[in-house]
Design a protein around this motif. Structure first.
Motif, PDB file in Angstrom:
ATOM      1  N   THR A  61       0.844  -1.192   0.000  1.00 56.22           N
ATOM      2  CA  THR A  61       0.000   0.000   0.000  1.00 56.22           C
ATOM      3  C   THR A  61       0.881   1.244   0.000  1.00 56.22           C
ATOM      4  OG1 THR A  61      -1.733  -1.162   1.248  1.00 56.22           O
ATOM      5  CG2 THR A  61      -1.824   1.254   1.213  1.00 56.22           C
ATOM      6  N   TRP A  62       0.578   2.162  -0.890  1.00 52.80           N
ATOM      7  CA  TRP A  62       1.275   3.448  -0.925  1.00 52.80           C
ATOM      8  C   TRP A  62       0.499   4.457  -0.075  1.00 52.80           C
ATOM      9  CZ3 TRP A  62       4.302   5.210  -5.728  1.00 52.80           C
ATOM     10  CH2 TRP A  62       4.864   4.109  -6.401  1.00 52.80           C
ATOM     11  N   SER A  63       1.194   5.294   0.656  1.00 51.31           N
ATOM     12  CA  SER A  63       0.557   6.420   1.331  1.00 51.31           C
ATOM     13  C   SER A  63       0.346   7.543   0.320  1.00 51.31           C
ATOM     14  CB  SER A  63       1.430   6.914   2.482  1.00 51.31           C
ATOM     15  OG  SER A  63       2.630   7.481   1.962  1.00 51.31           O
ATOM     16  N   ARG A  64      -0.367   8.590   0.729  1.00 54.01           N
ATOM     17  CA  ARG A  64      -0.521   9.741  -0.162  1.00 54.01           C
ATOM     18  C   ARG A  64       0.834  10.359  -0.476  1.00 54.01           C
ATOM     19  NH1 ARG A  64      -3.549  10.456  -3.787  1.00 54.01           N
ATOM     20  NH2 ARG A  64      -5.319   9.992  -2.428  1.00 54.01           N
ATOM     21  N   GLU A  65       1.713  10.429   0.527  1.00 54.22           N
ATOM     22  CA  GLU A  65       3.047  10.970   0.289  1.00 54.22           C
ATOM     23  C   GLU A  65       3.831  10.105  -0.694  1.00 54.22           C
ATOM     24  OE1 GLU A  65       1.647  10.704   3.203  1.00 54.22           O
ATOM     25  OE2 GLU A  65       1.636  12.723   4.072  1.00 54.22           O
ATOM     26  N   ASP A  66       3.657   8.783  -0.589  1.00 51.98           N
ATOM     27  CA  ASP A  66       4.316   7.889  -1.553  1.00 51.98           C
ATOM     28  C   ASP A  66       3.826   8.184  -2.965  1.00 51.98           C
ATOM     29  OD1 ASP A  66       5.686   6.563   0.473  1.00 51.98           O
ATOM     30  OD2 ASP A  66       4.143   5.032   0.702  1.00 51.98           O
ATOM     31  N   ASP A  67       2.515   8.385  -3.087  1.00 54.48           N
ATOM     32  CA  ASP A  67       1.930   8.661  -4.394  1.00 54.48           C
ATOM     33  C   ASP A  67       2.475   9.964  -4.981  1.00 54.48           C
ATOM     34  OD1 ASP A  67       0.303   6.766  -5.550  1.00 54.48           O
ATOM     35  OD2 ASP A  67      -1.503   7.991  -5.447  1.00 54.48           O
ATOM     36  N   GLN A  68       2.672  10.954  -4.126  1.00 51.19           N
ATOM     37  CA  GLN A  68       3.170  12.246  -4.587  1.00 51.19           C
ATOM     38  C   GLN A  68       4.663  12.208  -4.926  1.00 51.19           C
ATOM     39  OE1 GLN A  68      -0.056  14.124  -5.084  1.00 51.19           O
ATOM     40  NE2 GLN A  68       1.499  15.645  -4.700  1.00 51.19           N
ATOM     41  N   THR A  69       5.435  11.509  -4.113  1.00 50.12           N
ATOM     42  CA  THR A  69       6.895  11.571  -4.263  1.00 50.12           C
ATOM     43  C   THR A  69       7.473  10.443  -5.105  1.00 50.12           C
ATOM     44  OG1 THR A  69       7.224  10.333  -2.198  1.00 50.12           O
ATOM     45  CG2 THR A  69       7.147  12.732  -2.051  1.00 50.12           C
ATOM     46  N   GLY A  75      15.918  15.947  -7.007  1.00 49.05           N
ATOM     47  CA  GLY A  75      15.234  14.688  -7.277  1.00 49.05           C
ATOM     48  C   GLY A  75      14.027  14.408  -6.420  1.00 49.05           C
ATOM     49  N   LEU A  76      13.658  15.308  -5.538  1.00 46.69           N
ATOM     50  CA  LEU A  76      12.487  15.122  -4.681  1.00 46.69           C
ATOM     51  C   LEU A  76      11.475  16.230  -4.920  1.00 46.69           C
ATOM     52  CD1 LEU A  76      13.743  14.033  -1.137  1.00 46.69           C
ATOM     53  CD2 LEU A  76      12.188  12.776  -2.632  1.00 46.69           C
ATOM     54  N   PRO A  77      10.189  15.900  -5.050  1.00 37.65           N
ATOM     55  CA  PRO A  77       9.178  16.948  -5.188  1.00 37.65           C
ATOM     56  C   PRO A  77       8.992  17.704  -3.882  1.00 37.65           C
ATOM     57  CG  PRO A  77       8.138  14.786  -5.105  1.00 37.65           C
ATOM     58  CD  PRO A  77       9.606  14.546  -5.167  1.00 37.65           C
ATOM     59  N   LYS A  78       8.787  19.011  -3.988  1.00 40.14           N
ATOM     60  CA  LYS A  78       8.546  19.826  -2.801  1.00 40.14           C
ATOM     61  C   LYS A  78       7.120  19.633  -2.285  1.00 40.14           C
ATOM     62  CE  LYS A  78      10.008  24.089  -2.871  1.00 40.14           C
ATOM     63  NZ  LYS A  78      10.256  25.477  -3.349  1.00 40.14           N
ATOM     64  N   GLN A  79       6.204  19.298  -3.192  1.00 39.29           N
ATOM     65  CA  GLN A  79       4.799  19.145  -2.822  1.00 39.29           C
ATOM     66  C   GLN A  79       4.536  17.667  -2.520  1.00 39.29           C
ATOM     67  OE1 GLN A  79       5.904  20.515  -5.703  1.00 39.29           O
ATOM     68  NE2 GLN A  79       5.646  22.685  -5.229  1.00 39.29           N
ATOM     69  N   THR A  80       4.403  17.324  -1.240  1.00 37.72           N
ATOM     70  CA  THR A  80       4.324  15.913  -0.842  1.00 37.72           C
ATOM     71  C   THR A  80       2.935  15.476  -0.401  1.00 37.72           C
ATOM     72  OG1 THR A  80       4.988  16.439   1.425  1.00 37.72           O
ATOM     73  CG2 THR A  80       6.745  15.914  -0.145  1.00 37.72           C
ATOM     74  N   ASN A  81       2.008  16.422  -0.266  1.00 34.44           N
ATOM     75  CA  ASN A  81       0.640  16.060   0.108  1.00 34.44           C
ATOM     76  C   ASN A  81      -0.273  17.207  -0.292  1.00 34.44           C
ATOM     77  OD1 ASN A  81      -1.646  14.793   1.328  1.00 34.44           O
ATOM     78  ND2 ASN A  81      -0.305  13.849   2.846  1.00 34.44           N
ATOM     79  N   PHE A  82      -1.559  17.068  -0.014  1.00 29.06           N
ATOM     80  CA  PHE A  82      -2.516  18.048  -0.502  1.00 29.06           C
ATOM     81  C   PHE A  82      -2.475  19.367   0.262  1.00 29.06           C
ATOM     82  CE2 PHE A  82      -5.249  14.305  -2.102  1.00 29.06           C
ATOM     83  CZ  PHE A  82      -4.507  14.255  -3.264  1.00 29.06           C
TER      84      PHE A  82
END
Length: 720
Positions: free
Chosen positions: A421-429, A640-647
């Protein structure tokens, strides 16, 4: 008159009769090795039917059971498919039931949700299935009454003899019908005689969704299953070291597994795993190029001016057209990376049992999930089963199989059934994003304002072909050059709802408004002028239907009262994608010197509308999606990492921001041409053009709220 559809035993196997029971008509969607009709008992229809994937069955009770092969992610295909079968069958809709089919390449040839292609692909196959069943039922009734079949009609699951008024239910005919042979030709209804198709029908899974019944991948549970969550590296990085001591001490965590470039925490449920994952101490090091958004800005500029481009289309003498132009219009447009952000994050269940694998979960491409699992584990594909759950959204993200392969690999390592299972943060990053793209447009105008030359150069980051080189206005301009450049990046990208056109349409349609202004023409007038040219004297090949596009343009102008109210500032946009045509008009009114978006009028030509309820939601949903991402949403990267990690930092549109949406369709009687994606592309352009009309500010980049041209205005959205 009914339309005749040729069918043979490559489409349908002849009906075979056995003991008393239900009529079973199986059919292969690919039209290969015809399906069979066989008799099943009522109990078998309800139980054994789960062993088939492509069939229509009718029980002695008159119940009609249909399996839907395409994954359902909200496009309403599980309702629309049986509507088509029931229409040709003249079934009683109250007795129609539909179930999700599992992956089966022997019976289906397109178990994919993507490209708005499910209904166009299956339309004729579904109609033939229903019409063939109806034919043998009528023949059975005629034989029973000793009358000619031409004297009989059907309605709501009954055969009716006109002369005597006799009626008999389908369920009472299945035994006799099963002794008959399917015909070589079956008459199909004229679309004007449809009784079910074209009527509003509620989603067949509404009750289960409203009452919280298990439908989704997140609901999957198997005895002995363990849960897993994974920490993935930044793009362009690899693991240098891992300290998992703190994570292992979390109650409920049973194991920590390092595999490939990932670290998985394993345990009883997701809550302790999310806690443990945050306690992992992982040190990374570069594994090639590590990119940030600042790098992309620089690359866009360099590649736009000096990059070696691939010529996608060239008509006429472009250099000469621009050298002789009375005026040249130039503009650049840019869009950011975007997350798919489905409501249900990625997840999948896998159980590797020796040389066999069971896969269960939400995927848009079940065959890809099986193939990539087979390659990973070196197991024959025929030893892998894929059960498709309902998808809580996808928008292209679930076309990939990375999350499936993760589950299969962990199950192999742990020798247990595993649900990842991916978390929302996993989905974003850790997701595969909508590519970032920049476009440069140029138009050459003569002294009369006629567009004599057109250039488009697209530069994308992992975008592949950044253009749709054969779309409008190609074919309507004498001299045209369309080029594409693609920069390869470690940041993974993927098809995002209406791939490429989701932004290209906004850029093209905004630029056409700029051209119209410089030419001194009304924006709708300019588009119609170009379409007339493409119709009367086309340049090169035309890959869109000029008449269909022109019709939605004219109808949208009519329905929106284009240009007739001086208090309403309007923006126009029209686009062709996924076989369908959508024109939109955005209405803005000024209140207290601020622009207020009041309404969007949309006119769609998607051929026959099977289910207006589902179609309206697709159009409205596409507009809301297109509006929200054009106005608010951005994803930027640092090392290499997105700054936006959740809603909280990744801004999505809110319900209170959705304006009135007025939906219309073109009734032309042609076969359905797709609707899951076409309403999204025109939306950004319609809104941007309306904003310019109201404020004099051109918005050439998304999201709109981050542009300096927009900062002095607070665009309000009023719900009506």
């Amino acid at each position: 008159m009914a339309e005749l559809m040729k069918t043979n035993r490559r489409d349908f196997l002849k009906v075979a009769g056995t003991a008393a029971g239900g009529l079973f008509i199986g059919f292969y969607w690919s039209g290969c090795d015809s399906p069979k009709m066989k008799v099943l008992s009522d109990e078998e229809v309800l139980s054994e039917a789960h062993n088939f994937n492509a069939f229509l069955s009718i029980s002695p009770s008159g119940d009609v059971v249909m399996y839907s092969p395409n994954p359902e992610l909200g496009q309403n295909i599980m309702t629309s498919f049986p509507m088509v079968v029931a229409e040709e069958l003249d079934a009683d809709w109250e007795k129609v039931r539909v179930f999700q089919a599992n992956l089966d390449n022997d019976k289906y040839d397109r178990q994919v949700t993507g490209g708005s292609g499910a209904m166009p692909h299956s339309w004729e196959r579904l109609r033939k299935a229903g019409a063939t069943a109806r034919h043998v039922l009528v023949a059975a009734a005629a034989a029973k009454w000793e009358v000619d079949a031409s004297e009989c009609s059907t309605e709501k699951g009954q055969v009716i003899h006109k002369g005597s008024g006799k009626k008999i239910a389908y369920g009472d005919l299945v035994n006799d019908a099963a002794q008959l042979t399917a015909p070589e030709e079956v008459p199909l209804k004229n679309y004007k005689d449809f009784k079910i198709i074209g009527t509003p029908v509620k989603n067949v899974r509404n009750k289960e969704m409203f009452t919280g019944k298990p439908l989704y991948g997140l609901d999957v549970y198997r005895e002995g299953m363990v849960n897993a969550m994974i920490q993935r590296p930044p793009f362009g990085m690899k693991i240098k070291s891992v300290d998992d001591s703190a994570a292992k001490n979390v109650q409920g965590v049973t194991d920590v597994v390092v595999f490939k470039n990932n670290v998985a925490v394993v345990g009883e449920s997701t809550w302790p795993l999310m806690k443990a994952k945050k306690l992992l101490k992982i040190e990374y090091e570069p594994d090639g190029t590590v990119e940030s958004s600042e790098d992309h800005e620089r690359l866009f500029g360099e590649l736009m001016e000096k990059g070696k481009a691939q010529v996608m289309r060239k008509d006429g003498n472009v250099d000469q057209a621009f050298s002789k132009a009375a005026k040249v219009v130039t503009a650049e447009y840019q869009c950011p990376f975007l997350s798919h952000s489905p409501m249900e994050p990625m997840n999948f269940f896998a159980h590797v049992k020796g040389d066999r694998v069971e896969l269960v979960g939400p995927t848009q491409t079940p065959d890809r999930a099986r193939m990539e699992t087979a390659q990973l584990l070196d197991i024959p594909t025929e030893n892998i089963t894929v059960e498709i759950t309902r998808l809580g959204g996808g928008f292209g993200r679930r076309l990939r199989a990375d999350f499936v392969v993760e589950a299969a690999e962990l199950s192999k390592i742990l020798d247990k059934p595993v649900k990842v299972t991916w978390s929302r943060e996993d989905d974003q990053t850790g997701g595969a994003y909508r590519p970032a793209v920049r476009y440069k447009f140029q138009a050459a105008l003569d002294e009369n304002g006629k567009m004599t030359g057109y250039k488009l150069r697209g530069v994308g980051i992992n975008a592949g072909n950044t253009t749709r080189e054969n779309n409008f206005p190609s074919g309507s301009v004498d001299n045209l050059l369309i080029e594409s450049i693609d920069h390869k990046s470690p940041i993974t990208t993927n098809a995002w709802r209406a791939p490429i056109t989701n932004f290209l349409a906004y850029a093209e349609q905004s630029f056409l408004d700029e051209v119209a202004q410089e030419a001194g023409k009304d924006p709708v007038e300019l588009r119609l002028e170009l379409l007339d040219r493409a119709k009367k004297d086309p340049v090169g090949e035309i890959h869109y239907d000029v008449d269909r596009m022109k019709t939605v343009v004219e109808t949208a102008a009519e329905k929106s009262n284009w240009g007739k109210d001086s208090n309403v500032m309007q923006g126009f946009s029209v686009y062709f994608s996924h076989r369908s045509y959508v024109a939109q008009v955005a209405n803005i009114e000024m209140e207290n010197n601020q622009p207020v978006l009041k309404k969007i009028v949309a006119v769609t030509d998607c051929g026959i509308v099977v289910n207006p309820t589902g179609a309206n939601q697709q159009v409205r949903g596409g507009i809301v999606d297109g509006m929200g991402h054009a106005m608010f949403t951005n994803m930027t990267f640092v090392n290499g990492l997105p700054k936006q990690t959740n809603f909280d930092t990744y801004r999505l549109i809110r319900m209170k921001e959705v304006p009135e949406i007025d939906v219309h369709y073109i009734d032309n009687g042609i076969d359905p041409t797709g609707l899951g994606e076409p309403a999204l592309p025109p939306t950004g352009g319609a809104i941007a053009n309306a904003i310019y009309k109201a404020t004099g500010k051109r918005l050439r980049a998304q999201p709109f709220i981050e542009q300096k041209e927009f900062s002095e205005f607070n665009l309000e959205i009023k719900r009506v």
